[in-house]
Design an enzyme around this catalytic site. Structure first.
Site, PDB file in Angstrom:
ATOM      1  N   HIS A 104      -4.308   8.928   5.352  1.00  0.00           N
ATOM      2  CA  HIS A 104      -4.546   7.541   5.263  1.00  0.00           C
ATOM      3  C   HIS A 104      -6.127   7.489   5.515  1.00  0.00           C
ATOM      4  O   HIS A 104      -6.511   7.420   6.590  1.00  0.00           O
ATOM      5  CB  HIS A 104      -3.808   6.702   6.123  1.00  0.00           C
ATOM      6  CG  HIS A 104      -3.708   5.335   5.816  1.00  0.00           C
ATOM      7  ND1 HIS A 104      -4.744   4.504   6.145  1.00  0.00           N
ATOM      8  CD2 HIS A 104      -2.555   4.731   5.178  1.00  0.00           C
ATOM      9  CE1 HIS A 104      -4.306   3.268   5.694  1.00  0.00           C
ATOM     10  NE2 HIS A 104      -3.293   3.346   5.159  1.00  0.00           N
ATOM     11  N   CYS A 141       0.771  -1.352   0.136  1.00  0.00           N
ATOM     12  CA  CYS A 141       0.245  -0.052  -0.091  1.00  0.00           C
ATOM     13  C   CYS A 141       0.946   1.120   0.085  1.00  0.00           C
ATOM     14  O   CYS A 141       1.920   1.349  -0.614  1.00  0.00           O
ATOM     15  CB  CYS A 141      -0.949  -0.018   1.231  1.00  0.00           C
ATOM     16  SG  CYS A 141      -0.006   0.044   2.819  1.00  0.00           S
TER      17      CYS A 141
END
Length: 632
Positions: A554, A26
């Site tokens: 995030h 990620c």
């Protein structure tokens, strides 16, 4: 420790390649699905230089790297014997739905973008050779000329093989079987047979004469069909026979099918597209360039320009020239001209500096900062750029300006692409595009941005107060950075990082800051700066402010597993942004329905370069309200 050494160390400490079932990454971490988590040496990994932390979440073994994770991932894959396609499949979740047109553009982009370096290098060599011959510095009978010509022509002549490998990689099928299909249809014996003028048959079925050298569409269709044949045969074949049966059946089915039906159809389509574009430019005067030049920037924004790439490549390969490359270049020059017009008109010193610098990079062919960071942000300059592109494109079309090679960016660095009989007209056309865009921008104007008032600096002589509404996080350290105000990217409740369930954030492994529990599914820029990274799954955005603060937003915890579902990015890496510019939209309700927390850390990842973080004291915020200040 460099990334190559780090990747080798990680591979060893997770238990070796045979302990890895799947691996992906990620925004900040490598995500392993290990066969046995106990075989991984977690303690040793945590002590490894370059590893920020290790955690196991939902059975997934996660190694936190930070901003360098894409490089480490690529090096890790390079150390493994099994291809990324087999190792990076990730968790099986519902994929984000795409309409057929989006799927087509994604497919075309995925095939042609990886091969552009080979085509670009070969094209530049072709251009250099042509220039040397034109000025009389090299003869066509010279052995050096012959070898250089082969280097330049090789990638184009064997384009079906190059494309076969790229298409197979995109489709997840065997790249070497695909290359073998391309090699078979280009085999000298087959080429001679099809060019003999005599009737050709295969098993009593007629084979249509066609030329596959430098062709594009036939091999793409062939490899697409081969991917289905390969997977179908693989499914019904015993494991002990797969190595023999799968490639044999695939080649025996696809190569004859290509020669009998697919190839001729693909050649007809390819020749029709290439010939049709050429006909438009050669027979409609300025109309073709006016239309394409005026809409090219819109095509780039929507991604539809990828549909033009195979036509451009096929045109260069088959005709020796292309009309659309100069149009793409003049659209870029127009974007540069508009940004220059902004610089000449604005009274805002920061905007003047930004527009001038992005104009220069746009003239060199890198248009995203000017297009997204200036022209689209101010709206009217973008319209001016479309007008400039149309004017320049009309001139190029009127004088039938051609590009003779593919190479370099579509700006000043790409000038060698248009060296040839129409070179002078190309330069005039590019100048028209830039000048018209700059003049129109200056005349029609735009809503100028007011000069921002300078914020007072907090120095060591001015200690930060600490009370019920002010929290100071972090330790002091020497820094040459300046204070950075961070405005809220999301509306919602402000939470300390300790309330985030992911230890990478709650233990401040990744950096320091605060989290927001969103009340709306929007993310806007918290600073003025640049988007330097955007995760493929859309859940994480990296930014760097103009003052040097590196940030990570995030969205949610473990939302990488959604693989982009419910996320709609509005920017790309390299986009210039101002406070409040929309970065992302996401479906808050659906993400929570899927079982994921939507709490969103907003952190400074290069916190070691700062003294501390000072909260604005709010327990809830709206977009663009001050969240915290990073103190230098």
């Amino acid at each position: 420790m460099n990334t190559k050494e780090l990747s080798k160390e990680i591979l060893k400490l997770v238990g070796g390649e045979d302990n890895i079932d799947q691996v992906t990454h990620c925004m900040t971490r490598l995500r392993f699905n290990l066969n046995d988590n106990n075989r991984a040496d977690k303690a040793a990994l945590q002590k490894t230089d370059g590893v920020m932390g290790v955690m196991i979440n939902g059975g997934q073994f996660q190694v936190i790297i930070g901003n360098d994770v894409p490089v480490v991932y690529n090096d890790l894959i390079g150390n493994m014997s099994v291809s990324p396609e087999k190792k990076a499949s990730g968790d099986k979740v519902e994929k984000k739905k795409q309409n057929p047109l989006s799927k087509l553009f994604d497919f075309i982009s995925g095939i042609f973008t990886p091969i552009l370096p080979a085509i670009t290098g070969a094209g530049m060599i072709k251009g250099i050779v042509a220039l040397l011959v034109a000025v009389g510095w090299m003869g066509t009978e010279n052995s050096t000329y012959i070898i250089l010509s082969a280097i330049g022509d090789g990638a184009f002549y064997f384009l079906p093989i190059v494309l076969a490998i790229s298409a197979a990689r995109k489709l997840g099928s065997n790249m070497y079987i695909a290359a073998a299909i391309g090699a078979a249809i280009l085999h000298p014996t087959v080429t001679t047979l099809l060019g003999s003028g005599e009737p050709v048959t295969f098993a009593s079925l007629p084979v249509v004469a066609a030329t596959y050298a430098s062709s594009v569409i036939p091999i793409v269709i062939a490899v697409w069909l081969a991917s289905y044949v390969e997977k179908a045969v693989d499914k019904v074949t015993h494991a002990s026979l797969k190595l023999i049966i799968v490639p044999t059946v695939t080649l025996l089915v696809i190569v004859p099918l290509t020669l009998i039906a697919v190839g001729p159809l693909g050649v007809i389509i390819g020749d029709g597209l290439t010939g049709g574009i050429s006909w438009l430019f050669e027979n409609t005067g300025l109309f073709a360039g006016l239309l394409l030049g005026g809409t090219m920037s819109l095509l780039i924004i929507t991604g539809m320009h990828y549909a033009l790439i195979p036509i451009m490549i096929a045109s260069i390969a088959q005709l020796g020239y292309d009309y659309m490359i100069p149009i793409m270049m003049v659209a870029n020059f127009a974007q540069a001209g508009s940004a220059l017009g902004v610089s000449l008109r604005t009274k805002n010193s920061k905007l003047k500096s930004l527009s001038l610098s992005t104009s220069i990079t746009a003239f060199m062919g890198i248009t995203e900062p000017a297009m997204y960071g200036v022209n689209m942000r101010l709206k009217k300059p973008f319209i001016a750029a479309l007008i400039g592109g149309a004017a320049g494109g009309a001139f190029l079309s009127l004088f039938k300006v051609k590009a003779y090679v593919i190479g370099g960016l579509a700006g000043l660095s790409g000038i060698p692409m248009v060296l040839g009989a129409t070179f002078v007209y190309s330069v005039i056309g590019f100048a028209i595009g830039a000048a018209v865009a700059a003049i129109v921008t200056y005349i029609i104007g735009f809503e100028d941005e007011p000069e921002a008032a300078a914020a007072p600096a907090v120095t060591s002589a001015e200690p930060v107060a600490s009370d019920a509404h002010t929290t100071v996080i972090g330790a002091t350290a020497e820094s040459t950075m300046v204070n950075q105000e961070v405005f809220s990217p999301i509306a919602g409740a402000v939470k300390p990082l300790s309330e985030v369930s992911d230890p990478a954030f709650s233990e401040e492994i990744m950096g320091k800051g605060y989290a927001i529990q969103p009340s709306e599914g929007r993310v806007v820029s918290p600073v003025q700066g640049t988007v330097f990274s955007l995760s493929k799954s859309g859940h994480a955005i990296g930014l760097v402010s103009d003052s040097g603060a590196e940030m990570l937003i995030h969205i949610g915890i473990d939302t990488v597993k959604l693989k982009g579902l419910h996320f709609s990015p509005k920017v790309t890496a390299g986009t210039r942004v101002a406070v409040g510019d929309l970065l992302m939209e996401f479906d808050l309700v659906e993400i929570e329905k899927a079982g994921y927390s939507t709490i969103t850390p907003v952190i400074i990842t290069n916190i070691q370069q700062y003294q501390s973080i000072q909260s604005a004291g709010a327990t809830s915020v709206k977009e663009k309200e001050l969240l915290y200040t990073v103190l230098a």
